[in-house]
Design a protein around this motif. Structure first.
Motif, PDB file in Angstrom:
ATOM      1  N   ASP A 185      -4.488  -7.881  -0.567  1.00  0.00           N
ATOM      2  CA  ASP A 185      -3.343  -7.144  -0.143  1.00  0.00           C
ATOM      3  C   ASP A 185      -2.737  -6.385  -1.274  1.00  0.00           C
ATOM      4  O   ASP A 185      -2.144  -7.203  -2.104  1.00  0.00           O
ATOM      5  CB  ASP A 185      -2.500  -7.998   0.504  1.00  0.00           C
ATOM      6  CG  ASP A 185      -1.182  -7.423   1.380  1.00  0.00           C
ATOM      7  OD1 ASP A 185      -0.381  -6.514   0.913  1.00  0.00           O
ATOM      8  OD2 ASP A 185      -0.964  -8.070   2.321  1.00  0.00           O
ATOM      9  N   GLU A 186      -2.488  -5.112  -1.238  1.00  0.00           N
ATOM     10  CA  GLU A 186      -2.197  -4.161  -2.292  1.00  0.00           C
ATOM     11  C   GLU A 186      -0.696  -4.802  -2.449  1.00  0.00           C
ATOM     12  O   GLU A 186       0.055  -4.290  -3.771  1.00  0.00           O
ATOM     13  CB  GLU A 186      -2.148  -2.950  -2.143  1.00  0.00           C
ATOM     14  CG  GLU A 186      -1.469  -2.363  -1.045  1.00  0.00           C
ATOM     15  CD  GLU A 186      -2.085  -2.268   0.412  1.00  0.00           C
ATOM     16  OE1 GLU A 186      -1.482  -1.472   1.302  1.00  0.00           O
ATOM     17  OE2 GLU A 186      -2.848  -3.006   0.568  1.00  0.00           O
ATOM     18  N   ARG A 187       0.169  -5.301  -1.644  1.00  0.00           N
ATOM     19  CA  ARG A 187       1.480  -5.639  -2.112  1.00  0.00           C
ATOM     20  C   ARG A 187       1.813  -6.512  -3.012  1.00  0.00           C
ATOM     21  O   ARG A 187       2.655  -6.709  -3.647  1.00  0.00           O
ATOM     22  CB  ARG A 187       2.321  -5.806  -0.587  1.00  0.00           C
ATOM     23  CG  ARG A 187       2.468  -4.623   0.236  1.00  0.00           C
ATOM     24  CD  ARG A 187       2.962  -5.116   1.479  1.00  0.00           C
ATOM     25  NE  ARG A 187       1.784  -6.010   2.540  1.00  0.00           N
ATOM     26  CZ  ARG A 187       1.997  -6.549   3.522  1.00  0.00           C
ATOM     27  NH1 ARG A 187       3.286  -6.116   4.282  1.00  0.00           N
ATOM     28  NH2 ARG A 187       1.034  -7.310   4.122  1.00  0.00           N
ATOM     29  N   GLY A 225      -1.459  -7.544  -4.963  1.00  0.00           N
ATOM     30  CA  GLY A 225      -2.134  -6.886  -6.033  1.00  0.00           C
ATOM     31  C   GLY A 225      -1.384  -6.140  -7.093  1.00  0.00           C
ATOM     32  O   GLY A 225      -1.663  -6.348  -8.261  1.00  0.00           O
ATOM     33  N   ALA A 226      -0.537  -5.247  -6.583  1.00  0.00           N
ATOM     34  CA  ALA A 226       0.422  -4.442  -7.397  1.00  0.00           C
ATOM     35  C   ALA A 226       1.269  -4.935  -8.364  1.00  0.00           C
ATOM     36  O   ALA A 226       1.517  -4.304  -9.413  1.00  0.00           O
ATOM     37  CB  ALA A 226       0.827  -3.375  -6.420  1.00  0.00           C
TER      38      ALA A 226
END
Length: 297
Positions: A19-21, A23-24
């Motif tokens: 989930d990029e939220r 991972g970022a």
């Protein structure tokens, strides 16, 4: 001989959620699919109930009595457990005004599993810890001789079941997070984790009352509270069983991203809180965050 339904079950799956939220922010998100631990008693409900059910059977009891609100997952789980084990069940339900209304889906499931529902006033329900009030409620419900299981299933026996969840997760995550109703799952989970891991609880009710409850439960079960847990307040979305449009939208989006059915009362609030906290920088980069999926819709 142990009833087949109460034998130890295999560990529930642990899966990664890309989930990029997260991972970022350099955070890895794992999901402990404890909703899959039992086909009818998902997650923490089975872990909390199983030790109590064993004790009831060993004591020769054939009836259980427990407590909950109109949307209580615990009532549903206790009713299902009673059906599976051949035990009578009585549910003392908060809100006598509900007796004159059609049963909601949750209470309908309880009744279908054979639970006899007894509705009490909200004022009496709040006082159920007082011995005189409790005796009166049990007598009125015809459950004075039943084996009592507390609201939410949280007692020292339940904590031993939830500690096993913590042991399953040793080494699986720096922070292990779970939604909290009565606090029993968090209390047991924290006791089972490895040194260096910490547990995070997300209360689904407003009020800030859980911390002393959890300390008291841990003291009763293990002799003293542990120091490896904290609570993230402020993510209750207005109170128990409140699912505003923003939370519904978040849950639907999470389902579409990960193919995971998201239970709204507990799991959605947990996942939304972890997303918000991660984006606010609450977890250092490199953190592995494990979210326990305790139930299913």
């Amino acid at each position: 001989m142990t009833h087949p339904e109460l034998r130890p079950r295999p560990p529930s799956p642990l899966v990664e959620a890309a989930d990029e939220r997260f991972g970022a922010r350099g955070v890895r998100l794992l999901l402990k699919r404890d909703d899959l631990v039992h086909p009818e008693l998902p997650g923490n409900k089975w872990r909390k109930l199983a030790p109590n059910l064993r004790a009831a059977l060993e004591a020769g009891r054939d009836r259980l009595v427990t407590f909950g609100g109109a949307y209580s997952n615990h009532l549903r789980a206790t009713a299902a457990a009673g059906r599976l084990l051949g035990l009578e069940t009585v549910g003392i339900v908060r809100g006598d005004e509900l007796a004159d209304r059609p049963l909601n889906d949750s209470l309908t499931r309880c009744a279908a599993d054979g639970m006899r529902l007894h509705f009490v006033t909200r004022s009496d329900y709040r006082r159920k810890a007082e011995p005189e009030v409790l005796a009166r409620l049990l007598a009125a419900a015809g459950a004075a001789d039943a084996y009592p299981v507390p609201e939410g299933g949280s007692n020292p026996l339940a904590l031993t079941g939830c500690a096993e969840l913590g042991r399953e997760l040793r080494g699986a995550g720096d922070v292990v997070a779970v939604a909290c109703g009565t606090g029993g799952t968090l209390a047991g989970l924290a006791a089972g984790l490895a040194p260096g891991q910490r547990a995070l609880g997300v209360p689904v009710l407003a009020g800030g009352f859980l911390e002393p409850e959890i300390r008291s439960l841990q003291t009763a079960a293990f002799g003293a509270p542990t120091a490896n847990w904290t609570l993230a307040e402020g993510h209750d979305h207005g109170g128990y069983a409140r699912v505003p449009a923003s939370l519904e939208a978040f849950a639907a989006d999470f389902e579409s991203r990960h193919g995971l059915p998201v239970e709204r009362i507990y799991v959605a609030k947990l996942l939304q809180a972890l997303t918000t906290l991660t984006q606010a920088g609450a977890f250092p980069r490199g953190t592995t965050l494990t979210a326990i999926v305790t139930g299913r819709p």
